[in-house]
Design an enzyme around this catalytic site. Sequence first.
Site, PDB file in Angstrom:
ATOM      1  N   CYS A  79      44.868  15.641  85.603  1.00 18.43           N
ATOM      2  CA  CYS A  79      44.376  14.693  84.991  1.00 18.43           C
ATOM      3  C   CYS A  79      43.024  14.323  86.301  1.00 18.43           C
ATOM      4  O   CYS A  79      42.470  15.481  86.682  1.00 18.43           O
ATOM      5  CB  CYS A  79      45.078  13.514  85.418  1.00 18.43           C
ATOM      6  SG  CYS A  79      44.331  11.651  85.052  1.00 18.43           S
ATOM      7  N   HIS A 182      47.770  13.573  80.444  1.00 14.52           N
ATOM      8  CA  HIS A 182      49.768  14.115  81.914  1.00 14.52           C
ATOM      9  C   HIS A 182      50.274  15.118  80.461  1.00 14.52           C
ATOM     10  O   HIS A 182      51.441  14.367  79.758  1.00 14.52           O
ATOM     11  CB  HIS A 182      49.961  12.625  81.500  1.00 14.52           C
ATOM     12  CG  HIS A 182      49.040  12.109  82.498  1.00 14.52           C
ATOM     13  ND1 HIS A 182      49.355  12.197  84.194  1.00 14.52           N
ATOM     14  CD2 HIS A 182      47.807  11.455  82.300  1.00 14.52           C
ATOM     15  CE1 HIS A 182      48.417  11.316  84.274  1.00 14.52           C
ATOM     16  NE2 HIS A 182      47.692  11.243  84.063  1.00 14.52           N
ATOM     17  N   GLU A 184      53.546  15.574  80.997  1.00 13.94           N
ATOM     18  CA  GLU A 184      55.159  15.011  82.198  1.00 13.94           C
ATOM     19  C   GLU A 184      55.040  13.737  80.886  1.00 13.94           C
ATOM     20  O   GLU A 184      56.233  13.277  81.295  1.00 13.94           O
ATOM     21  CB  GLU A 184      54.746  15.073  83.525  1.00 13.94           C
ATOM     22  CG  GLU A 184      53.964  13.313  84.000  1.00 13.94           C
ATOM     23  CD  GLU A 184      52.587  14.009  83.855  1.00 13.94           C
ATOM     24  OE1 GLU A 184      51.506  12.949  84.601  1.00 13.94           O
ATOM     25  OE2 GLU A 184      51.660  15.021  83.046  1.00 13.94           O
TER      26      GLU A 184
END
Length: 197
Positions: A79, A182, A184
Amino acid sequence: MVGIIDYNMGNVSSISNMLKKIGEKNIITNDLGILSECDRLILPGVGSFDNGINNLRILGLDEFLVNKFHQNIPILGICLGMQLFAKNSEEGNQDGLGLVDGDVVSFKGKIEERYKIPHMGWNYANFLNTDYWGNSQKNKFYFVHSYYLSLYDSSNILCEAKYGINFCAGFKVKNLIGVQFHPEKSHKYGIEFLSIF
């Protein structure tokens, strides 16, 4: 060991937890000595471009990352972390790290009004570089951003996504990888992406 760079701009705990799920040892730190011992580095990031680059400079992480890039250490930017590798950004006035030839630009004025900014939520990423990700089918990831990286050389695009326009969702330049999404927060596709890295 994966070093997750802590410069007060990223969701570091979520990345650490995801790496633990795939059995990858990691450490969250901004200590240059500890990070120098890591064989891979992740630069996360949430927030504004100028704050991000200023925080890196205060901690001496800007020169550190440039040196590690030239030492061929694998580095992943997520990001804002991805955007900081660029030359500059329409969001701020500071120069970026300049590790990738490109500028960070706003969606504003480039997409129809019916598309809300920021681009937020799940979207498909089409991997163009199948040497990196063997499955070139569209894979779903979680995005939250108002700006995206415009590369000078499109051959460096790792994957693309569409939000009113096609934009670079990821790039690969030698040992440097950046993704706008993202991993994660992206469940099974995020786990697979981080596993490859």
